[in-house]
Design a protein around this motif. Structure first.
Motif, PDB file in Angstrom:
ATOM      1  N   PHE A 151       2.127  16.647  10.275  1.00  0.00           N
ATOM      2  CA  PHE A 151       1.890  15.710   9.784  1.00  0.00           C
ATOM      3  C   PHE A 151       2.980  14.570   9.172  1.00  0.00           C
ATOM      4  O   PHE A 151       3.909  15.062   8.593  1.00  0.00           O
ATOM      5  N   VAL A 152       2.966  13.329   9.893  1.00  0.00           N
ATOM      6  CA  VAL A 152       4.082  12.489   9.519  1.00  0.00           C
ATOM      7  C   VAL A 152       3.384  11.248   8.749  1.00  0.00           C
ATOM      8  O   VAL A 152       2.706  10.614   9.209  1.00  0.00           O
ATOM      9  N   GLY A 153       3.638  10.902   7.509  1.00  0.00           N
ATOM     10  CA  GLY A 153       3.315   9.939   6.800  1.00  0.00           C
ATOM     11  C   GLY A 153       4.029   8.791   6.909  1.00  0.00           C
ATOM     12  O   GLY A 153       5.131   8.831   7.392  1.00  0.00           O
ATOM     13  N   THR A 154       3.466   7.613   6.973  1.00  0.00           N
ATOM     14  CA  THR A 154       4.437   6.431   7.260  1.00  0.00           C
ATOM     15  C   THR A 154       3.835   5.262   6.189  1.00  0.00           C
ATOM     16  O   THR A 154       2.956   5.402   5.610  1.00  0.00           O
ATOM     17  N   VAL A 155       4.905   4.418   6.005  1.00  0.00           N
ATOM     18  CA  VAL A 155       4.686   3.360   4.923  1.00  0.00           C
ATOM     19  C   VAL A 155       3.781   2.326   5.557  1.00  0.00           C
ATOM     20  O   VAL A 155       4.461   1.763   6.420  1.00  0.00           O
ATOM     21  N   ARG A 156       2.744   1.963   4.920  1.00  0.00           N
ATOM     22  CA  ARG A 156       1.720   1.005   5.576  1.00  0.00           C
ATOM     23  C   ARG A 156       2.265  -0.267   5.173  1.00  0.00           C
ATOM     24  O   ARG A 156       2.748  -0.326   3.977  1.00  0.00           O
ATOM     25  N   ASN A 157       2.005  -1.189   5.977  1.00  0.00           N
ATOM     26  CA  ASN A 157       2.263  -2.681   5.862  1.00  0.00           C
ATOM     27  C   ASN A 157       1.444  -3.367   4.834  1.00  0.00           C
ATOM     28  O   ASN A 157       1.651  -4.310   4.524  1.00  0.00           O
ATOM     29  N   GLN A 158       0.387  -2.810   4.377  1.00  0.00           N
ATOM     30  CA  GLN A 158      -0.665  -3.405   3.553  1.00  0.00           C
ATOM     31  C   GLN A 158      -1.506  -2.518   2.420  1.00  0.00           C
ATOM     32  O   GLN A 158      -1.565  -1.493   3.090  1.00  0.00           O
ATOM     33  N   THR A 159      -1.895  -2.659   1.508  1.00  0.00           N
ATOM     34  CA  THR A 159      -2.790  -2.132   0.520  1.00  0.00           C
ATOM     35  C   THR A 159      -3.805  -2.980   0.280  1.00  0.00           C
ATOM     36  O   THR A 159      -3.676  -4.059  -0.513  1.00  0.00           O
ATOM     37  N   LYS A 160      -5.144  -2.645   0.431  1.00  0.00           N
ATOM     38  CA  LYS A 160      -6.412  -3.601   0.177  1.00  0.00           C
ATOM     39  C   LYS A 160      -5.821  -4.920   0.730  1.00  0.00           C
ATOM     40  O   LYS A 160      -6.358  -5.966  -0.467  1.00  0.00           O
ATOM     41  N   GLY A 161      -5.486  -5.283   1.656  1.00  0.00           N
ATOM     42  CA  GLY A 161      -5.065  -6.410   2.241  1.00  0.00           C
ATOM     43  C   GLY A 161      -4.091  -7.390   1.544  1.00  0.00           C
ATOM     44  O   GLY A 161      -3.567  -8.291   2.143  1.00  0.00           O
ATOM     45  N   LYS A 162      -3.174  -6.426   0.812  1.00  0.00           N
ATOM     46  CA  LYS A 162      -2.153  -7.191   0.399  1.00  0.00           C
ATOM     47  C   LYS A 162      -0.821  -6.644   0.966  1.00  0.00           C
ATOM     48  O   LYS A 162      -0.599  -5.707   1.179  1.00  0.00           O
ATOM     49  N   LYS A 163       0.083  -7.729   1.507  1.00  0.00           N
ATOM     50  CA  LYS A 163       1.188  -7.270   2.174  1.00  0.00           C
ATOM     51  C   LYS A 163       2.315  -6.441   1.461  1.00  0.00           C
ATOM     52  O   LYS A 163       2.789  -6.916   0.211  1.00  0.00           O
ATOM     53  N   VAL A 164       2.693  -5.327   2.058  1.00  0.00           N
ATOM     54  CA  VAL A 164       3.613  -4.323   1.067  1.00  0.00           C
ATOM     55  C   VAL A 164       4.941  -4.832   1.872  1.00  0.00           C
ATOM     56  O   VAL A 164       5.213  -4.763   2.996  1.00  0.00           O
ATOM     57  N   VAL A 165       5.890  -5.013   0.877  1.00  0.00           N
ATOM     58  CA  VAL A 165       7.249  -5.587   1.213  1.00  0.00           C
ATOM     59  C   VAL A 165       8.196  -4.118   1.446  1.00  0.00           C
ATOM     60  O   VAL A 165       8.687  -3.949   2.628  1.00  0.00           O
ATOM     61  N   ARG A 166       8.089  -3.328   0.473  1.00  0.00           N
ATOM     62  CA  ARG A 166       8.718  -1.858   0.606  1.00  0.00           C
ATOM     63  C   ARG A 166       8.154  -1.246  -0.387  1.00  0.00           C
ATOM     64  O   ARG A 166       7.366  -1.440  -1.131  1.00  0.00           O
ATOM     65  N   LEU A 167       8.383   0.187  -0.248  1.00  0.00           N
ATOM     66  CA  LEU A 167       8.049   1.252  -1.168  1.00  0.00           C
ATOM     67  C   LEU A 167       9.278   1.879  -1.978  1.00  0.00           C
ATOM     68  O   LEU A 167      10.221   1.996  -1.149  1.00  0.00           O
ATOM     69  N   GLU A 168       9.307   2.111  -3.222  1.00  0.00           N
ATOM     70  CA  GLU A 168      10.185   2.890  -4.031  1.00  0.00           C
ATOM     71  C   GLU A 168       9.539   4.188  -4.456  1.00  0.00           C
ATOM     72  O   GLU A 168       8.734   4.026  -5.132  1.00  0.00           O
ATOM     73  N   PHE A 169      10.447   5.233  -4.050  1.00  0.00           N
ATOM     74  CA  PHE A 169       9.794   6.586  -4.659  1.00  0.00           C
ATOM     75  C   PHE A 169      10.648   7.330  -5.468  1.00  0.00           C
ATOM     76  O   PHE A 169      11.942   7.212  -5.174  1.00  0.00           O
ATOM     77  N   GLU A 170      10.287   7.641  -6.527  1.00  0.00           N
ATOM     78  CA  GLU A 170      11.204   8.556  -7.683  1.00  0.00           C
ATOM     79  C   GLU A 170      10.450   9.874  -7.733  1.00  0.00           C
ATOM     80  O   GLU A 170       9.398   9.958  -7.483  1.00  0.00           O
ATOM     81  N   SER A 171      11.453  10.557  -8.137  1.00  0.00           N
ATOM     82  CA  SER A 171      10.986  12.069  -8.393  1.00  0.00           C
ATOM     83  C   SER A 171      11.650  12.812  -9.420  1.00  0.00           C
ATOM     84  O   SER A 171      12.781  12.547  -9.607  1.00  0.00           O
ATOM     85  N   PHE A 172      10.878  13.910  -9.990  1.00  0.00           N
ATOM     86  CA  PHE A 172      11.754  14.839 -10.884  1.00  0.00           C
ATOM     87  C   PHE A 172      11.905  15.859  -9.935  1.00  0.00           C
ATOM     88  O   PHE A 172      11.109  16.649  -9.615  1.00  0.00           O
ATOM     89  N   VAL A 173      13.269  15.610  -9.573  1.00  0.00           N
ATOM     90  CA  VAL A 173      13.762  16.711  -8.186  1.00  0.00           C
ATOM     91  C   VAL A 173      13.519  18.025  -8.312  1.00  0.00           C
ATOM     92  O   VAL A 173      12.865  18.705  -7.549  1.00  0.00           O
ATOM     93  N   PRO A 174      13.953  18.680  -9.695  1.00  0.00           N
ATOM     94  CA  PRO A 174      14.024  20.077  -9.469  1.00  0.00           C
ATOM     95  C   PRO A 174      12.492  20.631  -9.494  1.00  0.00           C
ATOM     96  O   PRO A 174      12.039  21.555  -8.774  1.00  0.00           O
ATOM     97  N   MET A 175      11.563  19.940 -10.315  1.00  0.00           N
ATOM     98  CA  MET A 175      10.370  20.263 -10.310  1.00  0.00           C
ATOM     99  C   MET A 175       9.629  20.019  -8.798  1.00  0.00           C
ATOM    100  O   MET A 175       8.693  20.903  -8.247  1.00  0.00           O
ATOM    101  N   ALA A 176       9.840  18.883  -8.342  1.00  0.00           N
ATOM    102  CA  ALA A 176       9.282  18.582  -7.223  1.00  0.00           C
ATOM    103  C   ALA A 176       9.737  19.673  -5.955  1.00  0.00           C
ATOM    104  O   ALA A 176       8.603  19.968  -5.161  1.00  0.00           O
TER     105      ALA A 176
END
Lengths: 80, 138, 138, 80
Positions: B31-56
């Motif tokens: 499975f390969v996830g990809t960043v979609r260009n829109q959400t509910k018709g609204k244009k997505v410029v980029r995504l920022e992912f943050e994580s609680f690294v050790p627990m993740a």
């Protein structure tokens, strides 16, 4: 007692910071903390879910906090 | 074998393949996830992912271990990206190999479904006129 | 978009990815078949695939078209190899992209299940002491 | 009439060849052909399945054959 709260995602925005000391009457469970927290920051009530982790594991509502615990606030996750 | 990575660098499909390849595998499902260009018709410029690294990492490992016990799989590889991603970039790759394909499909689907429920990673969608933490509110 | 290939040359996962990549995809699911090193405990030396080429392409296309109508998918890529394959080599890759991952999983699994039932391709397993047409007999 | 049979996979081994002319009484359906074929080559009876294609499409048992048809014998497929 005082516990250390560590916030991620929207929790960070709600609390306006990543880490903060938080005072709560002893004894206190995770549920007590959740109630105190949503009392202080009503925005938490609007979230889809609100979980807590200690030692990098999710903890249940009845988990009893200890002085100095580092409690990570886990708002709804959205990885993938 | 279990292979878990949480990385600030672009993910490579090939690394996941190689991690789960096995001469006794009948197939692998990726499975390969990809960043979609829109959400509910609204244009997505980029995504920022943050994580609680050790627990993740720990939760990703739990998923891989559960999957390995629950299905007859050979290898499980879960790679997740953090940081800032453009449209079309890959936030997650999950690869599962198994002697028989049915197990690989079920295990891979379970893994991505569970990852989205339990792993402490948060993504913020950046629009042209604002930003929002995904799935935070009902 | 539908991308069908029947090839005598090694298949490339990347070619299938690229064929189904799309900025409006939320994810893609890829099935990669591999030649197993044994069948019922018997060591496989290599496999030989033969095909009724024009009909095989036509049946692969039918599967891709059915999948595209039955599920909310974006692109479907089906690549199949013919000729002589060593253990670990890849006889088939199916990649499906979709706005939502559930459709991609279901469509990809349906495609490989159906391919194994309808596409006129036959494989012969070559053992050290003989050979057998796979699945010919009950 | 005569039809042309084209064999793949194990069918090729059973018939000891890839193509062969095959005579059958008119009218003949695919089912008639199947019966005549399994009569001449009993090995076909042992297969998991036996299908036939004309013009690169599977044809049903009741499809009527024509003089000169190219009939592809499809033993159990095993792609993937």
């Amino acid at each position: 007692m005082e516990v250390k709260l560590i916030a991620f995602g929207i929790a960070k925005d709600i609390m306006k910071g990543t880490t903060t000391g938080f005072f709560i009457d002893t004894p206190a469970s995770i549920l007590d903390l959740k109630n105190a927290l949503t009392n202080k920051y009503p925005e938490f009530n609007k979230l889809q879910s609100l979980k807590f982790a200690i030692n990098e594991d999710y903890q249940n509502d009845d988990y009893l906090l200890h002085e100095g615990d580092e409690v990570v606030i886990i708002p709804p996750v959205s990885g993938g | 074998m279990i292979d878990i990575q949480l990385s600030e660098h672009p993910l490579a499909e090939k690394a996941c393949y190689d991690a789960v390849s096995d001469p006794s595998a009948g197939g692998m499902v990726v499975f390969v996830g990809t960043v979609r260009n829109q959400t509910k018709g609204k244009k997505v410029v980029r995504l920022e992912f943050e994580s609680f690294v050790p627990m993740a990492k720990k939760e990703m490992l739990k998923i891989a271990e559960y999957v390995s016990h629950q299905w007859d799989t050979l290898h499980v590889s879960i790679h997740h990206r953090v940081g800032s991603l453009e449209v079309g970039e890959v936030p997650v790759i999950i690869a599962v190999s198994a002697p028989h394909r049915k197990a690989a499909f079920e295990a891979c689907q379970y893994a991505i479904d569970t990852l989205k429920e339990t792993v402490p990673i948060w993504k913020k969608e950046i629009f042209e006129d604002g930003e929002v933490w995904v799935a935070a509110h009902p």
